[in-house]
Design a protein around this motif. Structure first.
Motif, PDB file in Angstrom:
ATOM      1  N   SER A 177      41.889  44.103  76.341  1.00  0.00           N
ATOM      2  CA  SER A 177      43.108  44.916  76.370  1.00  0.00           C
ATOM      3  C   SER A 177      43.936  44.694  75.112  1.00  0.00           C
ATOM      4  O   SER A 177      44.482  45.638  74.532  1.00  0.00           O
ATOM      5  CB  SER A 177      43.946  44.562  77.605  1.00  0.00           C
ATOM      6  OG  SER A 177      43.260  44.873  78.794  1.00  0.00           O
ATOM      7  N   ALA A 178      44.034  43.425  74.682  1.00  0.00           N
ATOM      8  CA  ALA A 178      44.809  43.120  73.477  1.00  0.00           C
ATOM      9  C   ALA A 178      44.197  43.768  72.243  1.00  0.00           C
ATOM     10  O   ALA A 178      44.914  44.188  71.329  1.00  0.00           O
ATOM     11  CB  ALA A 178      44.904  41.604  73.290  1.00  0.00           C
ATOM     12  N   SER A 179      42.883  43.882  72.228  1.00  0.00           N
ATOM     13  CA  SER A 179      42.227  44.498  71.066  1.00  0.00           C
ATOM     14  C   SER A 179      42.529  45.983  70.962  1.00  0.00           C
ATOM     15  O   SER A 179      42.375  46.579  69.888  1.00  0.00           O
ATOM     16  CB  SER A 179      40.712  44.285  71.150  1.00  0.00           C
ATOM     17  OG  SER A 179      40.138  45.076  72.187  1.00  0.00           O
ATOM     18  N   ASP A 180      42.975  46.605  72.052  1.00  0.00           N
ATOM     19  CA  ASP A 180      43.311  48.029  72.047  1.00  0.00           C
ATOM     20  C   ASP A 180      44.759  48.292  71.661  1.00  0.00           C
ATOM     21  O   ASP A 180      45.177  49.447  71.546  1.00  0.00           O
ATOM     22  CB  ASP A 180      43.051  48.630  73.436  1.00  0.00           C
ATOM     23  CG  ASP A 180      41.569  48.680  73.778  1.00  0.00           C
ATOM     24  OD1 ASP A 180      40.755  48.752  72.834  1.00  0.00           O
ATOM     25  OD2 ASP A 180      41.225  48.636  74.981  1.00  0.00           O
ATOM     26  N   TYR A 181      45.584  47.215  71.496  1.00  0.00           N
ATOM     27  CA  TYR A 181      46.977  47.404  71.113  1.00  0.00           C
ATOM     28  C   TYR A 181      47.034  48.018  69.705  1.00  0.00           C
ATOM     29  O   TYR A 181      46.136  47.801  68.877  1.00  0.00           O
ATOM     30  CB  TYR A 181      47.729  46.078  71.101  1.00  0.00           C
ATOM     31  CG  TYR A 181      47.991  45.471  72.460  1.00  0.00           C
ATOM     32  CD1 TYR A 181      47.529  46.061  73.619  1.00  0.00           C
ATOM     33  CD2 TYR A 181      48.720  44.288  72.586  1.00  0.00           C
ATOM     34  CE1 TYR A 181      47.771  45.495  74.860  1.00  0.00           C
ATOM     35  CE2 TYR A 181      48.975  43.711  73.816  1.00  0.00           C
ATOM     36  CZ  TYR A 181      48.496  44.327  74.955  1.00  0.00           C
ATOM     37  OH  TYR A 181      48.740  43.766  76.172  1.00  0.00           O
ATOM     38  N   PRO A 182      48.087  48.757  69.389  1.00  0.00           N
ATOM     39  CA  PRO A 182      48.195  49.331  68.035  1.00  0.00           C
ATOM     40  C   PRO A 182      48.386  48.262  66.961  1.00  0.00           C
ATOM     41  O   PRO A 182      48.030  48.478  65.798  1.00  0.00           O
ATOM     42  CB  PRO A 182      49.439  50.240  68.135  1.00  0.00           C
ATOM     43  CG  PRO A 182      50.214  49.731  69.318  1.00  0.00           C
ATOM     44  CD  PRO A 182      49.192  49.207  70.266  1.00  0.00           C
ATOM     45  N   GLU A 183      48.919  47.095  67.331  1.00  0.00           N
ATOM     46  CA  GLU A 183      49.121  46.023  66.364  1.00  0.00           C
ATOM     47  C   GLU A 183      47.786  45.379  65.980  1.00  0.00           C
ATOM     48  O   GLU A 183      46.845  45.347  66.769  1.00  0.00           O
ATOM     49  CB  GLU A 183      50.052  44.936  66.934  1.00  0.00           C
ATOM     50  CG  GLU A 183      51.458  45.400  67.235  1.00  0.00           C
ATOM     51  CD  GLU A 183      51.603  45.916  68.658  1.00  0.00           C
ATOM     52  OE1 GLU A 183      50.563  46.183  69.310  1.00  0.00           O
ATOM     53  OE2 GLU A 183      52.748  46.074  69.116  1.00  0.00           O
ATOM     54  N   GLU A 184      47.720  44.859  64.776  1.00  0.00           N
ATOM     55  CA  GLU A 184      46.577  44.075  64.337  1.00  0.00           C
ATOM     56  C   GLU A 184      46.938  42.597  64.505  1.00  0.00           C
ATOM     57  O   GLU A 184      47.919  42.119  63.938  1.00  0.00           O
ATOM     58  CB  GLU A 184      46.246  44.373  62.877  1.00  0.00           C
ATOM     59  CG  GLU A 184      45.719  45.776  62.626  1.00  0.00           C
ATOM     60  CD  GLU A 184      44.318  45.975  63.176  1.00  0.00           C
ATOM     61  OE1 GLU A 184      43.583  44.971  63.278  1.00  0.00           O
ATOM     62  OE2 GLU A 184      43.966  47.125  63.505  1.00  0.00           O
TER      63      GLU A 184
END
Length: 383
Positions: free
Chosen positions: A78-85
């Motif tokens: 889920s975190a990998s899908d966030y817009p942030e890098e």
């Protein structure tokens, strides 16, 4: 490993929001700037954005204990899908993960997402909190005096149970009296919070306790405790059964209605297991409502049943259970419930087997069955 006050209250955090607050403060001591996002999942999970030395990351927290490795993988995805890098990913949990598994999972996620990964499981959180520089956080978040952080609360829990048992030997509840006619089946449930961080609620703040054997019952408050019992017994004070919830979170459940007569002899009813398991399932829901978290310590006691056997159903194949309990106060093995999602019936299996073994049923309770792979499951007998 001893169950210290620090460990017990860390396990009893019980809520993702409380765990996040603790993890945020610990990470702040390590130089992280934390921006809580307020995102909360259905399982109590939380996440917050992190920054340190010009790099950004995300903190996920969860008190889920079942399938924790899959939960961590799912949250990382889920975190990998966030817009942030992100440069790093931190996961905090009160579940204890074997060190080898934890290290393997950190390496797996690092290879998959290119992050620096740190899993702050129970062991790592405990280590951080035992650092003298973090003792103020032990007091603030776990409500444990740092000077007593390594004390064992189980001794206090046992003493609280023994004090209540002394009353029941004289058939004295918190309010009124217990009728004299039949043996007492008593269930005491004591959360660790009751001795380490008692909520100290009054009756108007307490949820209604469930019934124990009663078909109909009412609930009445008496200052710092509430009692659920048959309506007439609440007004008259002569109890054949009741469930009492103390303002500090512990429960005393009593019934004298788990006996039966067959062929001119009196015995404990064969469905005692089902009634206790049903009560504990209801108490679990009550504790969830009240916001009181595990670990819970469960004590089952049979009083004044020295000459009573258990009367099994006639259709059940097995020994004729004529051997009496042969002990005036029969205290079954204490059970510790670590998680409100635990299978209550399986958690109580050993003391219930102990009861049936006492009266001559070698294979344990009739309400459990063994599968071909030797695993045990709750399979309550229906007459």
């Amino acid at each position: 490993m001893p169950n210290t006050a620090l460990e017990a209250n860390l396990r009893a955090v019980g809520d993702g929001a409380r765990l996040e607050q603790l993890a945020v403060d610990l990470l702040g001591r390590e130089g992280y700037d934390v921006d809580p996002t307020g995102v909360r999942g259905p399982d109590g999970g939380r996440d917050a954005l992190l920054e340190r030395l010009g790099k950004s990351g995300v903190l996920h927290c969860s008190v889920t204990s079942s399938n924790i490795e899959e939960k961590i993988r799912s949250d990382a995805e889920s975190a990998s899908d966030y817009p942030e890098e992100f440069d790093f990913f931190i996961f905090a949990t009160t579940t204890e993960i074997a060190g080898v598994k934890r290290d393997r999972l950190e390496n797996e996620l690092a290879d998959t997402y290119g992050w620096r990964v740190q899993i702050k499981d129970f062991a790592r959180l405990r280590k951080d909190l035992m650092d003298v520089d973090n003792h103020d956080l032990v007091q603030e978040h776990l409500h444990v005096d740092p000077l007593n952080a390594l004390d064992d609360p189980e001794q206090d829990i046992d003493e609280l149970y023994e004090a209540q048992l002394d009353r029941l030997r004289d058939r004295q509840p918190r309010h009124g009296e217990i009728v004299d006619e039949e043996p007492i089946v008593a269930v005491h449930v004591i959360p660790v919070e009751s001795v380490s961080d008692p909520p100290r609620m009054i009756a108007t703040d307490l949820p209604d306790p469930p019934k124990f054997r009663s078909r109909s019952a009412g609930t009445e408050g008496f200052g710092d405790f509430v009692i659920t019992a048959p309506y007439t017994e609440l007004s008259e004070g002569g109890f054949s059964e009741y469930v009492c919830l103390d303002g500090n979170g512990w429960v005393e459940a009593v019934t004298t209605k788990l006996t039966m007569e067959r062929k001119g002899r009196h015995g404990i009813a064969w469905f005692i297991d089902k009634e206790i398991v049903s009560l504990m399932d209801s108490l679990r829901e009550m504790y969830q409502t009240a916001g009181i978290y595990p670990p819970l310590y469960v004590y089952i006691t049979i009083i004044d049943a020295e000459n009573y056997p258990i009367e099994k159903p006639q259709s059940v194949f097995g020994p004729d259970t004529t051997r009496p309990i042969n002990e005036n106060v029969f205290q079954l093995k204490r059970v510790k419930i670590e998680d409100l999602d635990s299978n209550i019936a399986l958690a109580l299996r050993e003391p219930l087997y102990q009861l049936w073994n006492r009266i001559g049923w070698r294979n344990g309770s009739i309400h459990y069955s063994k599968n071909e792979d030797d695993s045990i499951e709750w399979d309550p007998y229906e007459s």
